[in-house]
Design a protein around this motif. Structure first.
Motif, PDB file in Angstrom:
ATOM      1  N   HIS A 353       0.846  -1.191   0.000  1.00 21.54           N
ATOM      2  CA  HIS A 353       0.000   0.000   0.000  1.00 21.54           C
ATOM      3  C   HIS A 353       0.880   1.238   0.000  1.00 21.54           C
ATOM      4  O   HIS A 353       1.767   1.397   0.850  1.00 21.54           O
ATOM      5  CB  HIS A 353      -0.907   0.025   1.231  1.00 21.54           C
ATOM      6  N   ARG A 370       3.831  -1.077   3.924  1.00 14.76           N
ATOM      7  CA  ARG A 370       2.857   0.014   3.881  1.00 14.76           C
ATOM      8  C   ARG A 370       3.584   1.357   4.017  1.00 14.76           C
ATOM      9  O   ARG A 370       4.364   1.566   4.950  1.00 14.76           O
ATOM     10  CB  ARG A 370       1.816  -0.136   4.992  1.00 14.76           C
ATOM     11  N   GLY A 372       2.145   4.883   4.262  1.00 12.18           N
ATOM     12  CA  GLY A 372       0.818   5.470   4.402  1.00 12.18           C
ATOM     13  C   GLY A 372       0.634   6.785   3.688  1.00 12.18           C
ATOM     14  O   GLY A 372      -0.184   6.920   2.786  1.00 12.18           O
ATOM     15  N   ASN A 387       6.672  -0.957   7.922  1.00  9.67           N
ATOM     16  CA  ASN A 387       5.725   0.139   8.087  1.00  9.67           C
ATOM     17  C   ASN A 387       6.491   1.455   8.040  1.00  9.67           C
ATOM     18  O   ASN A 387       7.435   1.667   8.804  1.00  9.67           O
ATOM     19  CB  ASN A 387       4.985   0.034   9.421  1.00  9.67           C
TER      20      ASN A 387
END
Length: 469
Positions: A353, A370, A372, A387
């Motif tokens: 993502h 990810r 964000g 992350n």
């Protein structure tokens, strides 16, 4: 077999001659007209492609020495005839005659600025030639406004000549039959007729005057015939306006081809897809999307709305929303956007993502990672299940050189972390929010602060017991 001899082909006695010697001054460009981009490809490449599709025995292109750059896009097997002076289409055709191989019986003349011809148009023209054996066969169409195209003259229904637009003073009411970008000649007749062409008042030799010479020639069959084609076929590209019209038609053809192959294009009128793009069935292209260059879109992916994809490869079941991809590669089930920018060299694995306002450049991203939002990942390698917190920046440039950042599997990078490359975050490593990391983070380690320093990992907080549980 010598290169000037006909080879095995669908038309073993046919030569195609493409005229591309004009200087194209009306385009008002430093780039040759034939090299102007049209739906992602040079304009001339469409003509060369349609010529090759009918499999002639010989292929010749006529060029002016000022347009040597065109040589770079010629496919193998094309011969070049040079037109030193731009003295018109008839003069250009003369330059090709010495290159014709002995076994050539017919010469098909095409124009390098008529990109909308189709193989079906040429096959229909050649079929009529085979059946009716004329000296000259002209592909024509009917236009309400003949504009700058040569106009067919008839007498008692028979073709007797062509009038060039600049020589025509007739006022027309209603449709006019015009020359449409392809003419087929009997070779022996052509070689005898070309020396008889007269110079026009403008100083040029028009190939269209050959039609009148043919009409006056004793011939066993009808000497000059026409074969109809669609109005699109007639569109020659002389200036920027013509180029834009041709672009709209080519893009419409591309969209139709893709939709018939199973691609969902929600609004073709607001979607721009180059002729070089490949899209698999069940992909969905939303409005206001541009897909260009050598891009490939996998099955079931959704691109747009408001996406720009150039020279990128997007795997199956991906979603790219209102973002820009340039020379990037996505795996399967990748989500990008909105408002992300993936720059050249970005390689993204499956199930990643990449969210709002993220920018990646020359970065490799592992599975299930990810990123964000509000991050810059440049010259970096991210492992699996990483992350990246909001506001993270890989500071890759020291003012002189670019350096690389490596973030290994299962790492957690806190929001607003600055990673001063070269630097490595080991497997399972963590950074606190707002950290400036200028030294490697060991596997499983935690660093915080400015500059970041390692601290002991905090124990997981225990939830207080509640009576009655």
């Amino acid at each position: 077999m010598r290169p000037d001899e006909p080879t095995d082909s669908a038309h073993p006695t046919l030569a195609v001659v493409v005229l591309a010697g004009g200087l194209g001054t009306r385009m008002r460009s430093r780039t040759a007209k034939e090299l102007q981009p049209l739906a992602g490809r040079p304009l001339l490449s469409y003509v060369l492609e349609v010529a090759e599709a009918i499999e002639p025995a010989q292929r010749i292109v006529v060029l002016n020495p000022a347009k040597r750059a065109v040589l770079e896009i010629l496919p193998p097997g094309w011969q070049v005839a040079w037109q030193e002076q731009p003295l018109g289409t008839g003069h250009a055709l003369v330059q090709a005659l010495p290159l014709l191989a002995p076994g050539i019986h017919r010469v098909l003349l095409l124009f390098g600025d008529h990109p909308l011809l189709t193989p079906a148009d040429l096959r229909r023209l050649l079929s009529e030639v085979e059946e009716r054996c004329p000296a000259v066969a002209v592909l024509t169409t009917v236009l309400e406004d003949p504009a700058a195209y040569g106009r067919i003259r008839r007498q008692d229904g028979r073709v007797v000549g062509v009038v060039e637009a600049r020589e025509d003073t007739t006022s027309y009411r209603g449709p006019v039959e015009v020359v449409s970008g392809a003419t087929c000649y009997d070779r022996r007749w052509l070689e005898e007729a070309l020396p008889r062409l007269e110079r026009s008042p403008s100083g040029e030799y028009y190939h269209t005057w050959l039609v009148e010479l043919a009409a006056r020639t004793p011939w066993s069959a009808e000497p000059a015939i026409t074969v109809p084609a669609s109005p699109e076929t007639a569109l020659g590209v002389n200036d920027r306006l013509d180029l834009a019209r041709a672009e709209a038609i080519v893009r419409s053809r591309v969209a139709e081809r893709l939709m018939r192959a199973g691609v969902a294009i929600v609004d073709p009128s607001t979607t721009f897809i180059d002729a070089t793009v490949e899209i698999e069935p069940d992909a969905r292209i939303e409005p206001f999307t541009i897909i260009s260059g050598q891009s490939w879109i996998g099955e079931g992916s959704r691109i747009g709305p408001h996406a720009v994809v150039r020279d990128s490869r997007i795997g199956p079941e991906c979603e790219v929303l209102a973002s820009v991809l340039e020379e990037a590669i996505l795996g399967s089930r990748v989500h990008v956007g909105p408002y992300a920018h993936l720059r050249p060299g970005t390689r993204v694995a499956d199930d990643v993502h990449i969210g709002n306002y993220a920018e990646l450049k020359n970065a490799r991203v592992g599975r299930e990672t990810r990123i964000g939002h509000f991050s810059y990942i440049g010259d970096a390698e991210l492992g699996e299940r990483v992350n990246i917190g909001a506001g993270t920046v890989t500071c890759n440039f020291d003012g002189v050189e670019k350096h690389r950042t490596v973030i290994e599997d299962d790492a957690f990078v806190g929001s607003d972390t600055m990673l001063i490359a070269p630097v490595r975050v080991g497997p399972g490593g963590r950074t606190g929010a707002g950290s400036v990391v200028n030294r490697d983070v060991p596997p499983g380690g935690l660093v915080v602060g400015v500059p970041a320093r390692p601290i002991a990992a905090r124990r997981a907080r225990r939830r207080p017991e509640v009576r009655g549980e």
